[in-house]
Design an enzyme around this catalytic site. Structure first.
Site, PDB file in Angstrom:
ATOM      1  N   CYS A  36       0.772  -1.288  -0.034  1.00 20.78           N
ATOM      2  CA  CYS A  36       0.129   0.123   0.107  1.00 20.78           C
ATOM      3  C   CYS A  36       1.051   1.290  -0.159  1.00 20.78           C
ATOM      4  O   CYS A  36       0.352   2.365  -0.665  1.00 20.78           O
ATOM      5  CB  CYS A  36      -1.033   0.127   1.041  1.00 20.78           C
ATOM      6  SG  CYS A  36      -0.462  -0.629   2.788  1.00 20.78           S
ATOM      7  N   HIS A  92      -0.777   6.708   5.284  1.00 20.28           N
ATOM      8  CA  HIS A  92       0.358   5.875   4.958  1.00 20.28           C
ATOM      9  C   HIS A  92       1.492   6.258   4.115  1.00 20.28           C
ATOM     10  O   HIS A  92       2.076   5.423   3.026  1.00 20.28           O
ATOM     11  CB  HIS A  92      -0.091   4.398   4.543  1.00 20.28           C
ATOM     12  CG  HIS A  92       0.755   3.365   4.773  1.00 20.28           C
ATOM     13  ND1 HIS A  92       0.640   2.000   4.691  1.00 20.28           N
ATOM     14  CD2 HIS A  92       1.666   3.329   5.951  1.00 20.28           C
ATOM     15  CE1 HIS A  92       1.570   1.221   5.087  1.00 20.28           C
ATOM     16  NE2 HIS A  92       2.426   1.999   5.921  1.00 20.28           N
TER      17      HIS A  92
END
Length: 448
Positions: A36, A92
């Site tokens: 991710c 993230h």
């Protein structure tokens, strides 16, 4: 995962997602990275992760690492075009410095968390709180399911938006990422699913679907629906360890096989001239920045790795991309795919392909080895695999021995494209300055 939406798998209850997909344009060959942080970097900047040192695993909370600030993010480009920009959900992309965080990288507002995952109720990530409203920690929502809060925030943004100004809303739902947590009514939608993990995971997908329905309803109520372009995409394949499923594609999250990188995706709404069809041209995460800027009336960035696919998508005509790099990681971890490229119909994998190399069916039990042996790694070091993805999308037939000329051609192309790759920026020793006890037990920027 590929097999986790109703329009690919009738067992999944995703009526809102399915309706949007069928009314829009389903993107059948859209690729992201196997994990991710690299995917989000590619989406936001238009640059492959190997151009930024982000190709190796994901950014950990204690690493002084973020997506390079010299690379302009998509919301910054849209702000230049007059857009209001808002983000809800999972970031993230680094947070050790405030300049790495959403409201310093082009978003007018942010509600969500910084790291890979968090408890959906306590909002604890790696033992400490990770929940923010803009720059401020959120401490009063312990016990509230984050998907509900994220949906409410999105509805509120739409309600309050002045529709005379264009709007970019980035809804980075973490669901259905582990930990597997979902209110019981969603799990109960799947009484015939054998394993509890798959019931929970499927329920999480249905909770996501309901959230998407509520947000699109708010767009209608606010008179914005007909003028809105909706993009739906996963950021990597599903993880079979956490009951995600990519069947019949091979592999999963962590791998450079199609199951780890070919994602469920569609577009719906404003600007599309042909709908109810499928777009069969190759697209990569790096294309989204230029594509959405073009949809907004802006100009492409000629320096990045992306190409605008807006004209092709709008008309459902052949797209401009003829090749893509799945990943290139010279320091490939035992669990992650090393390198792969696709040129035309042919895909070449070099070295270890990643943790989950098989074909995993729904609701079957598998033994997963998350620590491959040294011998297994050595066996793959110089191994090449070659597949014709058009004829063999599930990667059953390795052509490397029968087509050495194509192996050589694609290997040379991969070497050429990655010759200026940066080494992975992945410090192994946690930085003690990151310790949340220095910041009132909250994961916080300001230490790098």
């Amino acid at each position: 995962g590929w097999n986790d939406v109703g329009y690919h798998n009738l067992a999944m209850k995703t009526p809102n997602i399915d309706k949007l997909a069928r009314e829009g344009l389903i993107l059948n060959q859209t690729y992201f990275q196997p994990l991710c942080s690299p995917s989000r970097h590619a989406f936001m900047t238009g640059y492959y992760p190997y151009r930024a040192g982000l190709q190796h695993l994901v950014i950990m909370p204690w690493q002084p690492v973020c997506s390079p600030q010299k690379m302009k993010f998509l919301p910054q480009r849209l702000q230049d075009l007059g857009y209001a920009t808002h983000m809800v959900g999972k970031w993230h992309l680094g947070m050790c410095n405030w300049d790495c965080t959403p409201t310093y990288r082009g978003f007018d507002s942010f509600f969500g968390f910084y790291h890979a995952k968090a408890d959906y109720y306590s909002h604890i990530s790696y033992k400490y709180l990770d929940y923010r409203d803009n720059e401020k920690p959120v401490k009063n929502l312990n016990g509230t399911y984050s998907t509900f809060t994220f949906t409410s925030r999105a509805q509120d943004i739409i309600k309050k938006h002045n529709s005379s100004q264009p709007l970019f809303l980035y809804m980075a739902f973490p669901i259905p990422h582990e930990p597997l947590q979902v209110p019981q009514q969603y799990e109960d939608l799947y009484p015939n699913t054998m394993s509890k993990g798959r019931r929970q995971y499927s329920g999480m997908v249905s909770a996501l679907d309901e959230a998407i329905g509520n947000i699109t309803d708010q767009l209608r109520e606010s008179g914005m629906y007909d003028d809105t372009l909706i993009v739906f995409t996963s950021d990597n394949g599903g993880s079979p360890m956490d009951h995600g499923n990519n069947y019949p594609l091979r592999g999963a999250k962590f791998t450079v096989y199609e199951g780890g990188t070919r994602v469920v995706s569609f577009v719906h709404g404003a600007g599309l001239q042909k709908t109810g069809e499928a777009y069969e041209s190759m697209m990569h995460a790096v294309d989204w920045s230029d594509t959405l800027v073009a949809a907004a009336g802006g100009e492409p960035d000629m320096r990045d790795d992306g190409v605008s696919q807006w004209t092709a998508i709008a008309q459902n005509s052949p797209g401009p991309r003829t090749e893509l790099v799945y990943n290139f990681d010279p320091d490939s971890a035992p669990e992650q795919g090393h390198a792969a490229i696709r040129v035309g119909d042919y895909k070449l994998i070099h070295g270890y392909p990643g943790l989950f190399p098989d074909w995993y069916k729904v609701d079957q039990q598998y033994e997963f080895n998350t620590e491959p042996s040294v011998l297994e790694m050595l066996e793959h070091t110089e191994r090449y695999q070659l597949f014709n993805i058009k004829d063999d999308p599930t990667e059953q037939n390795d052509l490397a021995q029968s087509k050495p000329d194509i192996v050589k051609k694609l290997s040379q192309r991969l070497q050429m494209l990655t010759k200026n790759a940066l080494p992975p920026n992945y410090p192994l020793v946690p930085d003690p300055k990151s310790d949340p006890t220095h910041f009132d037990n909250v994961w916080s920027p300001g230490w790098c």
